[in-house]
Design a protein around this motif. Structure first.
Motif, short mmCIF file in Angstrom:
data_model
loop_
_atom_site.label_atom_id
_atom_site.label_comp_id
_atom_site.label_asym_id
_atom_site.label_seq_id
_atom_site.Cartn_x
_atom_site.Cartn_y
_atom_site.Cartn_z
N PRO A 1 11.46 -7.76 -27.23
CA PRO A 1 10.77 -8.69 -28.14
C PRO A 1 9.31 -8.91 -27.75
O PRO A 1 8.98 -9.10 -26.58
CB PRO A 1 11.57 -9.98 -28.01
CG PRO A 1 12.91 -9.55 -27.55
CD PRO A 1 12.68 -8.35 -26.69
N PHE A 2 8.44 -8.87 -28.75
CA PHE A 2 7.03 -9.10 -28.53
C PHE A 2 6.81 -10.59 -28.23
O PHE A 2 7.51 -11.45 -28.77
CB PHE A 2 6.21 -8.68 -29.74
CG PHE A 2 6.29 -7.22 -30.06
CD1 PHE A 2 6.59 -6.28 -29.09
CD2 PHE A 2 6.04 -6.76 -31.34
CE1 PHE A 2 6.65 -4.93 -29.37
CE2 PHE A 2 6.10 -5.40 -31.65
CZ PHE A 2 6.40 -4.48 -30.66
N PRO A 3 5.84 -10.90 -27.40
CA PRO A 3 5.63 -12.32 -27.03
C PRO A 3 5.03 -13.12 -28.19
O PRO A 3 4.39 -12.59 -29.09
CB PRO A 3 4.64 -12.23 -25.85
CG PRO A 3 3.94 -10.93 -26.03
CD PRO A 3 4.92 -10.01 -26.69
N GLY A 4 5.26 -14.40 -28.12
CA GLY A 4 4.66 -15.32 -29.09
C GLY A 4 5.23 -15.16 -30.49
O GLY A 4 6.44 -15.01 -30.67
N PHE B 1 7.30 -11.47 -32.37
CA PHE B 1 8.70 -11.13 -32.62
C PHE B 1 9.15 -11.50 -34.03
O PHE B 1 9.64 -10.63 -34.76
CB PHE B 1 9.61 -11.79 -31.57
CG PHE B 1 11.07 -11.56 -31.84
CD1 PHE B 1 11.63 -10.31 -31.65
CD2 PHE B 1 11.87 -12.58 -32.30
CE1 PHE B 1 12.98 -10.08 -31.90
CE2 PHE B 1 13.21 -12.37 -32.56
CZ PHE B 1 13.76 -11.11 -32.36
N PRO B 2 8.98 -12.76 -34.46
CA PRO B 2 9.43 -13.06 -35.83
C PRO B 2 8.63 -12.32 -36.90
O PRO B 2 9.19 -11.94 -37.93
CB PRO B 2 9.27 -14.58 -35.96
CG PRO B 2 8.42 -15.00 -34.84
CD PRO B 2 8.50 -13.96 -33.77
N LEU B 3 7.35 -12.10 -36.65
CA LEU B 3 6.54 -11.39 -37.63
C LEU B 3 7.04 -9.96 -37.82
O LEU B 3 7.26 -9.51 -38.95
CB LEU B 3 5.07 -11.37 -37.21
CG LEU B 3 4.14 -10.53 -38.08
CD1 LEU B 3 4.02 -11.14 -39.46
CD2 LEU B 3 2.80 -10.36 -37.42
N PHE B 4 7.25 -9.25 -36.72
CA PHE B 4 7.71 -7.87 -36.82
C PHE B 4 9.15 -7.79 -37.32
O PHE B 4 9.54 -6.81 -37.96
CB PHE B 4 7.56 -7.14 -35.48
CG PHE B 4 6.21 -6.54 -35.29
CD1 PHE B 4 5.99 -5.21 -35.54
CD2 PHE B 4 5.14 -7.33 -34.90
CE1 PHE B 4 4.73 -4.65 -35.39
CE2 PHE B 4 3.88 -6.79 -34.75
CZ PHE B 4 3.67 -5.44 -34.99
N LEU B 5 9.95 -8.82 -37.06
CA LEU B 5 11.32 -8.85 -37.59
C LEU B 5 11.30 -8.99 -39.11
O LEU B 5 12.02 -8.29 -39.82
CB LEU B 5 12.10 -9.99 -36.95
CG LEU B 5 13.61 -9.93 -37.04
CD1 LEU B 5 14.13 -8.65 -36.38
CD2 LEU B 5 14.21 -11.14 -36.38
#
Length: 94
Positions: A26-29, A32-36
């Motif tokens: 998971p990308f920080p900050g 994660f939700p943006l790329f998901l």
């Protein structure tokens, strides 16, 4: 046009790689939700394209099993590759 198809495939491979890497690491900050969300949008749009292309062009295009995956993975770029391959496919079956 063949070179552009390969460049498009490479671009989509990088995009898919980033989206799937976000799930594994998971990308920080807020990354994660943006790329998901972007992954879900990408999957939804490519499934919609697959549905449109297969229903509209089912009789006009000679389909192979891998063509469905190509449209799902590469979207319009995959469609261009399928259309580009059609003259060679018709010669094989005539």
């Amino acid at each position: 046009m063949s070179a552009l198809v390969w460049v498009g495939r490479l671009a989509f491979a990088v995009i898919w790689g980033a989206m799937l890497a976000n799930i594994v690491w998971p990308f920080p900050g807020k990354g994660f939700p943006l790329f998901l969300i972007l992954l879900f949008v990408l999957v939804a749009l490519h499934l919609l394209q697959l549905l449109m292309f297969t229903t509209v062009y089912r009789e006009h295009i000679q389909w192979r099993r891998g063509d469905f995956w190509q449209i799902f993975l590469f979207g319009v770029i995959g469609w261009l590759a399928i259309v580009q391959a059609q003259p060679g496919r018709k010669k094989q079956h005539d």
